[in-house]
Design a protein around this motif. Structure first.
Motif, PDB file in Angstrom:
ATOM      1  N   ASP A 158     -28.935 -21.419   0.544  1.00  0.00           N
ATOM      2  CA  ASP A 158     -28.007 -21.513   1.669  1.00  0.00           C
ATOM      3  C   ASP A 158     -27.801 -22.958   2.126  1.00  0.00           C
ATOM      4  O   ASP A 158     -27.297 -23.204   3.223  1.00  0.00           O
ATOM      5  CB  ASP A 158     -28.498 -20.668   2.838  1.00  0.00           C
ATOM      6  N   HIS A 159     -28.172 -23.936   1.282  1.00  0.00           N
ATOM      7  CA  HIS A 159     -28.016 -25.347   1.614  1.00  0.00           C
ATOM      8  C   HIS A 159     -26.739 -25.915   0.982  1.00  0.00           C
ATOM      9  O   HIS A 159     -26.001 -25.202   0.308  1.00  0.00           O
ATOM     10  CB  HIS A 159     -29.227 -26.139   1.134  1.00  0.00           C
ATOM     11  N   TYR A 160     -26.529 -27.204   1.176  1.00  0.00           N
ATOM     12  CA  TYR A 160     -25.326 -27.869   0.681  1.00  0.00           C
ATOM     13  C   TYR A 160     -25.648 -29.340   0.432  1.00  0.00           C
ATOM     14  O   TYR A 160     -26.716 -29.837   0.820  1.00  0.00           O
ATOM     15  CB  TYR A 160     -24.180 -27.734   1.679  1.00  0.00           C
ATOM     16  N   CYS A 161     -24.742 -30.039  -0.221  1.00  0.00           N
ATOM     17  CA  CYS A 161     -24.964 -31.459  -0.495  1.00  0.00           C
ATOM     18  C   CYS A 161     -23.633 -32.151  -0.746  1.00  0.00           C
ATOM     19  O   CYS A 161     -22.626 -31.509  -1.044  1.00  0.00           O
ATOM     20  CB  CYS A 161     -25.897 -31.647  -1.696  1.00  0.00           C
ATOM     21  N   CYS A 184     -24.262 -24.480  -1.994  1.00  0.00           N
ATOM     22  CA  CYS A 184     -25.057 -23.822  -3.030  1.00  0.00           C
ATOM     23  C   CYS A 184     -24.823 -22.323  -3.103  1.00  0.00           C
ATOM     24  O   CYS A 184     -25.093 -21.702  -4.138  1.00  0.00           O
ATOM     25  CB  CYS A 184     -26.548 -24.096  -2.803  1.00  0.00           C
ATOM     26  N   SER A 185     -24.319 -21.732  -2.030  1.00  0.00           N
ATOM     27  CA  SER A 185     -24.097 -20.277  -2.008  1.00  0.00           C
ATOM     28  C   SER A 185     -22.748 -19.886  -2.590  1.00  0.00           C
ATOM     29  O   SER A 185     -22.456 -18.696  -2.728  1.00  0.00           O
ATOM     30  CB  SER A 185     -24.202 -19.754  -0.575  1.00  0.00           C
ATOM     31  N   ASP A 186     -21.919 -20.855  -2.954  1.00  0.00           N
ATOM     32  CA  ASP A 186     -20.580 -20.561  -3.459  1.00  0.00           C
ATOM     33  C   ASP A 186     -20.607 -20.055  -4.902  1.00  0.00           C
ATOM     34  O   ASP A 186     -21.536 -20.361  -5.662  1.00  0.00           O
ATOM     35  CB  ASP A 186     -19.710 -21.826  -3.404  1.00  0.00           C
ATOM     36  N   PRO A 187     -19.571 -19.321  -5.306  1.00  0.00           N
ATOM     37  CA  PRO A 187     -19.432 -18.955  -6.727  1.00  0.00           C
ATOM     38  C   PRO A 187     -19.322 -20.212  -7.585  1.00  0.00           C
ATOM     39  O   PRO A 187     -18.736 -21.216  -7.163  1.00  0.00           O
ATOM     40  CB  PRO A 187     -18.128 -18.147  -6.757  1.00  0.00           C
ATOM     41  N   GLY A 188     -19.907 -20.138  -8.772  1.00  0.00           N
ATOM     42  CA  GLY A 188     -19.829 -21.268  -9.694  1.00  0.00           C
ATOM     43  C   GLY A 188     -20.974 -22.246  -9.580  1.00  0.00           C
ATOM     44  O   GLY A 188     -20.986 -23.263 -10.269  1.00  0.00           O
ATOM     45  N   VAL A 189     -21.965 -21.956  -8.700  1.00  0.00           N
ATOM     46  CA  VAL A 189     -23.107 -22.842  -8.513  1.00  0.00           C
ATOM     47  C   VAL A 189     -24.386 -22.130  -8.927  1.00  0.00           C
ATOM     48  O   VAL A 189     -24.644 -21.010  -8.498  1.00  0.00           O
ATOM     49  CB  VAL A 189     -23.243 -23.308  -7.042  1.00  0.00           C
ATOM     50  N   GLU A 190     -25.190 -22.776  -9.752  1.00  0.00           N
ATOM     51  CA  GLU A 190     -26.495 -22.244 -10.137  1.00  0.00           C
ATOM     52  C   GLU A 190     -27.565 -23.285  -9.821  1.00  0.00           C
ATOM     53  O   GLU A 190     -27.387 -24.473 -10.104  1.00  0.00           O
ATOM     54  CB  GLU A 190     -26.546 -21.917 -11.633  1.00  0.00           C
ATOM     55  N   LEU A 191     -28.675 -22.826  -9.226  1.00  0.00           N
ATOM     56  CA  LEU A 191     -29.845 -23.673  -9.001  1.00  0.00           C
ATOM     57  C   LEU A 191     -30.918 -23.298 -10.010  1.00  0.00           C
ATOM     58  O   LEU A 191     -31.209 -22.112 -10.188  1.00  0.00           O
ATOM     59  CB  LEU A 191     -30.394 -23.483  -7.583  1.00  0.00           C
TER      60      LEU A 191
END
Length: 372
Positions: A158-161, A184-191
């Motif tokens: 649930d973070h961002y950068c 980071c919670s958006d579609p298209g993002v993987e951690l």
């Protein structure tokens, strides 16, 4: 967020760092505990936003650096995350985008949202050390971004950068970059989990993978990115000095801690706490002077900032090693604060911009080359 004057803020941050935060230091350093609640409390105290323009008062970069130093004096990992969050707030505010500098920024300031910075690779790219790893393809209404970043800190689902991508048309670079807020919670993002580090395991550091990640106007920080980076570059680097100052002070504290028992033999060591303290005080005064004009865009000023940052990294290495020698065998225990500070000092020396990066850029500026 609590409204405190400078002395009250520093006192509150010091008390929190030396109390609740100190109780979690080992877990943060070695067990991977991410101090989300602790960062939220530091935000509530105002420790992570003093450098941002307030509705009824100006920014104070010096206060932000001193607050970061109080945290780093106890826990270098948390001090680093304070920097990540602080510099992300700088991006949001300086973007001039109402979608980022309004309510979103206020949530960030209050610690209701936590953010990091994915600018290690772009900063190295501008210094001609690496190539840009993210690519942005123009599409209707914005960009589609693809690519992988190996190390980004202070993240969670649930973070961002803040991030930067090279704008391309297919495989062809268009000669500019775009800076944007990445959720980071958006579609298209993987951690993806990173390999285990030597220390500072709880810094929320992940590898980021973007697949057709859409960036609309509401996420744009700068387009093109280079003028924006030129405006904030000194502030970006200067804020990191808070990490160095705190780690150095913590090392000196450890030297004084054993003086009553070991001073009779430690007097024969080359680096003594009083001499190191004098160096640190001189460095701190230098940084506080630079902090008065954080957006000075001249190459001469940026060279001074880079030099202060390099001095901080080098002094951190010396102070941490000296603390280990002063403490002797007790400082070689894995549970020792000195052993942790040795690892923290190494991080201060290698985190972007690393000492070698700083020296490369200083050499370029000293030769009065055209800025990257």
């Amino acid at each position: 967020m609590t409204t405190l004057d400078a002395d009250q803020l520093l006192g509150a941050v010091r008390a929190f760092a030396q109390g609740p935060l100190a109780a979690q230091v080992e877990a943060i350093d070695r067990q991977g505990y991410y101090p989300k609640a602790e960062l939220g409390e530091l935000a509530r105290l105002g420790a992570i936003s003093a450098h941002l323009d307030a509705p009824h008062g100006g920014s104070d970069f010096g206060l932000a650096i001193r607050a970061m130093a109080e945290v780093s004096r106890v826990c270098g990992a948390t001090g680093f995350m304070v920097w990540c969050h602080a510099v992300c707030g700088l991006y949001l505010q300086q973007s001039g985008n109402p979608a980022l500098s309004g309510e979103r920024l206020q949530r960030h300031v209050g610690g209701l949202g936590l953010g990091g910075t994915a600018l290690s690779n772009p900063m190295k790219s501008y210094a001609q050390i690496e190539t840009l790893l993210l690519k942005a393809q123009p599409v209707e209404g914005g960009y589609l971004v693809n690519g992988n970043l190996p190390w980004v800190s202070n993240l969670d689902q649930d973070h961002y950068c803040g991030a930067i991508a090279a704008v391309t048309d297919g495989e062809q670079a268009l000669g500019r970059e775009v800076m944007f807020l990445l959720d980071c919670s958006d579609p298209g993002v993987e951690l993806h989990e990173c390999p285990s580090f030597a220390g500072m395991e709880g810094t929320g550091t992940y590898a980021l993978r973007l697949k057709d990640y859409f960036v609309g106007a509401d996420r744009l920080m700068a387009d093109p990115a280079k003028p924006f980076i030129a405006r904030i570059r000194a502030a970006f680097v200067m804020l990191q000095c808070g990490m160095a100052v705190g780690v150095i002070q913590g090392a000196i504290d450890s030297m004084w801690a054993v003086e009553p028992q070991l001073g009779h033999v430690n007097q024969f060591l080359d680096e003594r706490p009083d001499a190191l303290q004098a160096e640190l005080d001189e460095l701190t005064a230098r940084v506080m002077k630079l902090a008065e004009t954080p957006f000075n865009s001249s190459n001469e000023f940026f060279l001074d900032v880079l030099d202060a940052r390099a001095q901080g990294a080098e002094l951190a290495l010396r102070a941490a090693q000296s603390a280990l020698l002063h403490q002797g065998a007790r400082g070689y225990l894995m549970s020792s604060a000195v052993q942790r500070r040795v690892r923290e000092s190494h991080f201060v020396a290698i985190v972007t911009p690393a000492i070698k990066h700083l020296r490369k850029e200083m050499a370029r500026l000293s030769q009065q080359e055209t800025p990257a």
